[in-house]
Design an enzyme around this catalytic site. Structure first.
Site, short mmCIF file in Angstrom:
data_model
loop_
_atom_site.label_atom_id
_atom_site.label_comp_id
_atom_site.label_asym_id
_atom_site.label_seq_id
_atom_site.Cartn_x
_atom_site.Cartn_y
_atom_site.Cartn_z
N TRP A 130 -8.00 -4.88 0.22
CA TRP A 130 -7.03 -3.91 -0.26
C TRP A 130 -7.41 -2.55 0.25
O TRP A 130 -7.17 -1.75 0.77
CB TRP A 130 -6.96 -3.84 -1.80
CG TRP A 130 -5.95 -2.83 -2.22
CD1 TRP A 130 -4.59 -2.99 -2.25
CD2 TRP A 130 -6.20 -1.48 -2.58
NE1 TRP A 130 -3.99 -1.82 -2.63
CE2 TRP A 130 -4.95 -0.88 -2.83
CE3 TRP A 130 -7.36 -0.72 -2.72
CZ2 TRP A 130 -4.83 0.45 -3.24
CZ3 TRP A 130 -7.26 0.61 -3.10
CH2 TRP A 130 -5.99 1.19 -3.38
N TYR A 150 0.80 -1.22 0.00
CA TYR A 150 0.00 0.00 0.00
C TYR A 150 0.84 1.28 0.00
O TYR A 150 1.66 1.50 0.86
CB TYR A 150 -0.89 -0.02 1.24
CG TYR A 150 -1.83 1.14 1.35
CD1 TYR A 150 -2.54 1.60 0.26
CD2 TYR A 150 -2.02 1.77 2.56
CE1 TYR A 150 -3.41 2.65 0.36
CE2 TYR A 150 -2.90 2.82 2.68
CZ TYR A 150 -3.59 3.26 1.57
OH TYR A 150 -4.45 4.30 1.67
C1 CS2 Z 1 -8.33 5.87 0.11
C2 CS2 Z 1 -8.78 5.90 -1.32
O1 CS2 Z 1 -8.37 8.22 0.06
C3 CS2 Z 1 -8.48 7.23 0.76
O2 CS2 Z 1 -8.67 7.28 1.96
O3 CS2 Z 1 -8.83 4.88 0.90
O4 CS2 Z 1 -7.63 6.16 -2.01
C4 CS2 Z 1 -9.39 4.68 -1.95
O5 CS2 Z 1 -8.49 3.63 -1.99
C5 CS2 Z 1 -9.82 4.98 -3.36
O6 CS2 Z 1 -10.64 6.10 -3.39
C6 CS2 Z 1 -10.55 3.80 -3.98
O7 CS2 Z 1 -11.17 4.16 -5.16
#
Ligand code: CS2
Ligand code: MG
Length: 407
Positions: free
Chosen positions: A407, A161
């Site tokens: 994920w 991540y």
């Molecule tokens: C993430 C997002 O911004 C966040 O907090 O969790 O990047 C997320 O993974 C994406 O918007 C998924 O489309």
């Protein structure tokens, strides 16, 4: 002024990444725009809007936002769900935009007026190593940001991540990959490395900066409780998505063990997805987005409900939400008495700015909206034609033995 709806256009474009945009045109010539983007499932929502929603809107009075919301929510019979709710959200935003233009007032005035000077934001520092992440955070501080989310690659898990192999940013369009990219995960490796990020951050930046972290639902409740305790000395503004909460009771377990504030909600579509967590005060921030949780109408309802339980709103602000969603959230944010903070990763890029235009500005870590009537955003349909849809998937995660993970 004749606000009868005469046309509903649904446009999928890819100015840097895929967006689903709705444009509602009334007989008066006044039109409004809304965002219906569901990252990785754009064509499902576009088809739903085109085939099932648009015909129900033609001939209706655009002023009747509430009735149209109820008609699309209750009237669908199936209720809830990300595709249905993103469609309602986009229609709702477009109707508020129209109402504002017709009234010659910005949307925040229609909601009840300003409660604050601007919308405070948090930004992202994401890096491959702790030092790399902190260098990025330092640069953001230099730009006037004082709330920063820190994410770093987990040692021994290439592309975990925050970094994705040759695509350094997981937010980027992944259309050169035919299927979802896969990234590895190990809770043990993560738990063994994460504290260093926050202890070094506090050593380097002191205590007058707000720090945040997103776990992306990868832990179990008791692991999240341990993480919350581990990070208590570093005083996070909030720990986001520590655990997936289809079972909302999970948050009670975390809450029983730690005073680290908790946030969740970016994938929620209705108040029902977070009702127990809010009313039991198991969370501190609710992160629903205008695009996914029923537009301005429903974000306002969620905010009002949450206010009774000391829960503040901190709307999702990833780049897979178009600037129309940002504007809708900025108008709600400047009004909501229980506004907390807005996630912010910029108002798009050079390409998306050719298609979307807006009147917001950012200064000293705050978004400011103008007094332009409506939402203060526009969508250039002609320019969008140069950027056709380009299929792209979000990554998936697997444990080192191959088990599929959140994920
Ligand atoms: C993430 C997002 O911004 C966040 O907090 O969790 O990047 C997320 O993974 C994406 O918007 C998924 O489309
Ligand atoms: Mg998140």
């Amino acid at each position: 002024m004749n606000l009868t709806i005469k046309d509903v256009r649904v446009i999928v474009s890819c100015p840097g990444r895929n967006f689903v945009t709705v444009k509602i045109v009334t007989e008066s010539g006044i039109y409004g725009v809304g965002d219906a983007t569901v990252n990785g499932r754009e064509m499902a929502v576009a088809t739903y809007l085109q085939e099932h929603v648009a015909p129900c809107l033609i001939g209706r009075n655009a002023h009747e936002i509430e009735d149209i919301w109820q008609y699309l929510y209750k009237g669908v019979y199936w209720r809830k769900g990300p595709i249905n709710m993103a469609s309602i959200s986009a229609v709702d935003m477009a109707l508020w935009d129209i109402k504002g233009k017709a009234a010659d007032l910005p949307v925040y005035e229609l909601l009840g007026g300003k409660s604050r000077r601007g919308v405070s934001v948090y930004v992202h520092a994401t890096g491959e190593t702790v030092d790399d992440t902190l260098d990025r955070a330092e640069a953001l501080r230099g730009q006037g940001f004082s709330a920063i989310r820190l994410q770093t690659s987990v040692p021994g898990l290439a592309g975990s991540y925050g970094t994705l192999g040759d695509k350094k940013d997981y937010f980027e369009l992944q259309s050169d990959r035919p299927l979802p990219p896969e990234t590895p995960w190990s809770t043990r490796k993560y738990m063994n490395s994460i504290e260093e990020l926050f202890s070094k951050a506090r050593d380097r930046f002191g205590t007058d900066i707000q720090l945040l972290h997103d776990v992306h639902s990868r832990l179990t409740p008791i692991e999240a409780a341990r993480l919350g305790k581990m990070l208590e000395p570093y005083d996070l503004l909030f720990l986001e998505d520590a655990v997936a909460a289809e079972n909302q009771d999970s948050y009670r377990i975390i809450r029983d063990h730690t005073t680290t504030p908790l946030a969740i909600g970016e994938i929620y579509n209705t108040i029902w997805d977070c009702k127990e967590m809010i009313q039991n005060q198991w969370i501190d921030y609710i992160r629903c987005a205008a695009t996914h949780a029923g537009g301005i109408t429903n974000l306002r309802r969620i905010a009002d409900f949450a206010a009774h339980f000391h829960v503040r709103i901190a709307p999702h602000g990833a780049p897979d939400l178009s600037v129309i969603c940002f504007a809708a959230q900025a108008h709600v944010g400047i009004w909501a008495p229980n506004f907390g903070i807005q996630e912010f990763v910029g108002f798009g890029n050079e390409t998306s700015n050719l298609v979307f235009s807006h009147d917001m500005s950012i200064e000293n870590g705050m978004i400011h909206v103008s007094d332009r009537p409506g939402l203060g955003v526009d969508f250039n349909e002609e320019a969008a034609k140069d950027y056709p849809y380009n299929r792209s998937y979000l990554p998936v995660s697997r444990l080192e033995d191959g088990t599929l993970w959140s994920w």
